[in-house]
Design an enzyme around this catalytic site. Structure first.
Site, PDB file in Angstrom:
ATOM      1  N   CYS A 346     -99.915  36.520 -35.354  1.00 43.02           N
ATOM      2  CA  CYS A 346    -101.303  36.814 -35.699  1.00 43.02           C
ATOM      3  C   CYS A 346    -101.513  37.194 -37.166  1.00 43.02           C
ATOM      4  O   CYS A 346    -102.474  36.708 -37.779  1.00 43.02           O
ATOM      5  CB  CYS A 346    -101.909  37.855 -34.761  1.00 43.02           C
ATOM      6  N   ARG A 375     -87.619  38.851 -31.635  1.00 49.32           N
ATOM      7  CA  ARG A 375     -87.780  40.240 -31.230  1.00 49.32           C
ATOM      8  C   ARG A 375     -86.432  40.793 -30.834  1.00 49.32           C
ATOM      9  O   ARG A 375     -85.710  40.155 -30.072  1.00 49.32           O
ATOM     10  CB  ARG A 375     -88.760  40.335 -30.049  1.00 49.32           C
ATOM     11  N   GLN A 393     -93.868  30.895 -29.357  1.00 53.51           N
ATOM     12  CA  GLN A 393     -95.088  31.180 -28.613  1.00 53.51           C
ATOM     13  C   GLN A 393     -96.060  30.037 -28.836  1.00 53.51           C
ATOM     14  O   GLN A 393     -96.213  29.563 -29.952  1.00 53.51           O
ATOM     15  CB  GLN A 393     -95.745  32.453 -29.135  1.00 53.51           C
ATOM     16  N   ASP A 395     -99.142  29.991 -29.469  1.00 54.81           N
ATOM     17  CA  ASP A 395     -99.988  31.118 -29.846  1.00 54.81           C
ATOM     18  C   ASP A 395    -101.272  30.630 -30.488  1.00 54.81           C
ATOM     19  O   ASP A 395    -101.249  29.779 -31.370  1.00 54.81           O
ATOM     20  CB  ASP A 395     -99.212  31.954 -30.863  1.00 54.81           C
ATOM     21  N   HIS A 397    -105.295  31.961 -31.964  1.00 53.39           N
ATOM     22  CA  HIS A 397    -106.208  33.044 -32.302  1.00 53.39           C
ATOM     23  C   HIS A 397    -107.587  32.460 -32.528  1.00 53.39           C
ATOM     24  O   HIS A 397    -107.736  31.530 -33.313  1.00 53.39           O
ATOM     25  CB  HIS A 397    -105.700  33.802 -33.530  1.00 53.39           C
ATOM     26  N   LYS A 480    -105.729  43.612 -22.566  1.00 52.01           N
ATOM     27  CA  LYS A 480    -105.105  42.306 -22.346  1.00 52.01           C
ATOM     28  C   LYS A 480    -105.401  41.840 -20.935  1.00 52.01           C
ATOM     29  O   LYS A 480    -105.337  42.614 -19.986  1.00 52.01           O
ATOM     30  CB  LYS A 480    -103.602  42.487 -22.536  1.00 52.01           C
ATOM     31  N   HIS A 526    -106.597  36.866 -29.116  1.00 59.59           N
ATOM     32  CA  HIS A 526    -105.261  36.267 -29.058  1.00 59.59           C
ATOM     33  C   HIS A 526    -105.131  35.567 -27.714  1.00 59.59           C
ATOM     34  O   HIS A 526    -105.544  36.110 -26.696  1.00 59.59           O
ATOM     35  CB  HIS A 526    -104.170  37.337 -29.064  1.00 59.59           C
TER      36      HIS A 526
END
Length: 657
Positions: A346, A375, A393, A395, A397, A480, A526
């Site tokens: 992000c 991670r 991911q 991912d 946004h 979330k 997200h």
RNA sequence: GCCGCCUUAGCUCAGUCGGCUAGAGCGACGCACUCGUAAUGCGUAGGUCGUCGGUUCGAUUCCGACAGGCGGCUCCA
């Protein structure tokens, strides 16, 4: 069992059950009754007034819980008989079984479980009865439990216990259950709110599964106790069925199938939790990515790219440092700066947003990428592809105005669900993770949290899907919503997440110019559809047990010549398939045809195209599908069209004859 | 990270109560066989027994540390 039963004043539930002629043996045995308040009562319960109750049989969900909890008591008795110094923790029922925690000098060894099982069998056979006893006072309870420090602690904190796993205390009173043998002697007992089976004899089938350490009351700060897990069922057949189910899950284990099907591996040389994809796993991964990328673009996302490392300032701006410093890989120092491997995408997407002025006309602005993140997961949590240290991911946004947020979230949820369906998952429920107001892990004002939570909740409710609350599970920057998907054998996996973020736009100073010329702050949403490509691939392996739908299968068609000299004919067929983009090959090995079929079957290849003299002379091939069904002597053009159609349709079932 | 268990050939696993050339099946490779729907036969290669250190005349075997794996716990932005 829904037939109501009346327990007359001064008589016991057992009397009423017996008078009604209900079974007292076998899987249908009545083991407890449910009183009008919904509370389960022992059979020796004797109400002061006539009470209508519902009999509960052993093989019902409530009955099984009682069975499992009583079996946990039998386990505890066996442990204390075998290891007299063992101190008791807690021993609740859980899904499919029970556990009991013990403080013992030495952790249990694998052969201890066998010994304990034997001891438990003796207790079960001896037909002990469970007898409820109420403590007159806290002091009385404490005096009796003086030698059980953990139980004492539970008595002391009785008021605060709000955990369904703590069976020891709860309700208005403090009670104890004694085990009484056939001679009427008390042989064992435990602080417990009950209820229990009338007798240990009613435990038809149980098994101890494993032992493991567990923190007392679930906190890392507390000492570790030794936990024994067991399972118990209303009949031997049910136990057997449960064991079959476990074996089925093991058969589907993606770590095992990953090796057998040559999809991926975890080389020690690279490090724990860092997978490499072999060519066949790579095909599946690429198919997934290509399809997901195309769908995102269709849905109005713009595909972007960002680097894997960044100077630390970025993660200070985002708020990830110092909050999540210990789950990020340590930085490397270069030319006076500290660079971190990114653990989230992000912040970088925010920089793309901020790279120039934005107009309200551009919103919703949707950025998407397969972002690699790293991670530093604790060594004990790494698990196959579902919990790794480096992953991609999917991912995205969305930057929107506050007014657009609900619509965008609805759009994202629908998109997520449709994508999961495209991959063959269609049984979902939603989870809403909110903040824990007690914790300082969460940033932002009360109002912000309230608004954001409400928006997610409304969309979730509107979806009509089941919604489960997850208090305290939010990200530090906002609430979330996650989609939990059930796989082919009913296990649930957390897949997609949609998060409402009111924090980062402010921290990054994101803005857009509104219609009235003012500068406004966008809301950021997200979303990850699969969470991670790696995890989703692992889930798909287990969902399909390695037998991927044709469109995802690493090898879609294998040509199997009956004799070596049919190989050239099949090679031409396969070459034509390849021109259509089909992943096809001919098994030219020196194996016999039967062996080639076996190999293809084990590799779970959707189409086997077999050709012998008949097919060569007739210009056909004969299909054998993964399920063993056959379609013989299909003309080549038709065969090619058939394969191409099944693959192109992305159907997740079959193929079959 | 914590507790327990585990680590022998590419895979699945025997075995060594501390001692001479460490075994099997599958897989790989080679030869023969040319066969119509889940394993043709024979042969060959492949292991510094996870790594490092200690004990010992001698360690794959015993001890320790580390790495990796498994089962849980805790955690999972």
């Amino acid at each position: 069992m829904s037939d109501a039963l009346v327990v007359a004043a001064g008589t016991t539930a057992a009397d009423a059950v017996a008078a009604a002629g209900l079974p007292s043996n076998g899987p249908k045995a009545i083991v407890v009754v449910k009183d009008p308040s919904g509370r389960l009562r022992d059979l020796d319960w004797a109400p002061a007034a006539d009470t209508e109750v519902e009999p509960v049989a052993l093989d019902t969900p409530d009955g099984l819980n009682v069975l499992r909890h009583s079996t946990a008591h039998v386990l505890a008795q066996a442990v204390q008989a075998t290891f007299p110094e063992a101190k008791l923790g807690i021993g609740p029922f859980i899904t499919d079984g029970f556990y009991y925690d013990f403080d013992v000098e030495k952790p249990f060894q694998p052969d201890d479980l066998g010994k304990l099982e034997k001891k438990m069998q003796e207790i079960v056979k001896s037909g002990q009865t469970f007898r409820r006893r109420e403590y007159a006072s806290l002091d009385e309870a404490k005096a009796e439990l003086a030698h059980e420090p953990y139980k004492l602690e539970l008595v002391d904190i009785k008021g605060d216990v709000d955990d369904s796993e703590v069976m020891e205390v709860g309700g208005g009173e403090l009670t104890h259950y004694d085990n009484i043998d056939r001679k009427g002697e008390r042989v064992w007992g435990d602080l417990c709110r009950g209820p229990h089976l009338p007798s240990t004899r009613l435990i038809p089938a149980f098994k101890l599964m494993r032992s493991a350490a567990a923190y007392w009351r679930g906190s890392e700060k507390n000492p570790q106790l030794q936990r024994i897990y067991g399972t118990a069922w209303a009949s031997r057949d049910d136990l057997k069925a449960y064991q079959t189910r476990l074996a089925e899950a093991e058969r589907r284990d993606h770590r095992k199938l990953g090796t057998e099907l040559d999809l991926f591996s975890f080389p020690d040389e690279i490090g724990s939790g860092l997978p490499v994809f072999h060519p066949k796993g790579g095909v599946i991964k690429r198919e997934m990515e290509d399809y997901v990328r195309a769908r995102h673009i269709e849905e109005g996302f713009q595909y972007v790219g960002t680097p894997h490392i960044s100077k630390e300032g970025l993660f200070h701006t985002s708020g990830h440092l110092p909050y999540y410093k210990d789950t990020m890989f340590p930085p490397s120092h270069m030319e006076g700066a500290d660079y971190y491997l990114k653990a989230m995408n992000c912040p970088m997407h925010n920089l793309i947003y901020r790279s120039r002025g934005r107009s309200y006309r551009e919103l919703p602005l949707r950025l998407f990428e397969f972002g690699s993140v790293y991670r530093y997961e604790k060594s004990g949590v790494i698990h196959g592809l579902t919990r790794v240290r480096g992953f991609a991911q999917d991912d995205s946004h969305s930057y929107v105005t506050a007014e657009q947020a609900p619509g965008e979230i609805k759009h994202l949820l629908n998109f997520v669900l449709s994508l999961l369906r495209d991959f063959g998952l269609d049984d979902f429920y939603l989870e809403l993770s909110t903040r824990d107001p007690e914790s300082d892990k969460f940033i932002g004002s009360d109002e912000q949290w309230e608004i954001a939570t409400k928006v997610l909740e409304d969309v979730a409710t509107e979806s009509g899907l089941q919604l489960v609350a997850d208090p305290g599970g939010a990200a530090f920057y906002g609430p979330k919503m996650s989609v939990q998907a059930k796989d082919a054998i009913g296990r649930t996996w957390q897949m997609s997440t949609i998060q409402y973020d009111f924090n980062q736009p402010a921290r990054f100073g994101l803005e857009y110019q509104a219609a009235d010329g003012t500068r406004q702050e966008p809301v950021m949403i997200h979303s990850a559809k699969f969470g991670s490509i790696e995890r989703f691939l692992g889930v798909l392996v287990e969902h399909y047990a390695g037998a991927f739908p044709a469109w995802l299968a690493p090898v879609q068609v294998v040509g199997i010549p009956i004799r070596d000299d049919h190989g050239d004919y099949l090679q031409e067929f396969v070459d034509r398939l390849r021109k259509q983009g089909i992943r096809a090959e001919v098994d030219h090995s020196t194996d016999r045809m039967q062996k080639k079929i076996r190999t293809a079957q084990q590799q779970k290849i959707p189409f086997m195209a077999i050709a012998g003299d008949d097919d060569v002379s007739g210009g056909t091939v004969s299909f054998r599908y993964r399920d063993g069904s056959q379609r013989n002597n299909v003309p080549l053009d038709e065969a090619i069209a058939h394969v191409a159609e099944v693959v192109r349709s992305r159907t997740n079932v079959g193929p079959t004859a």
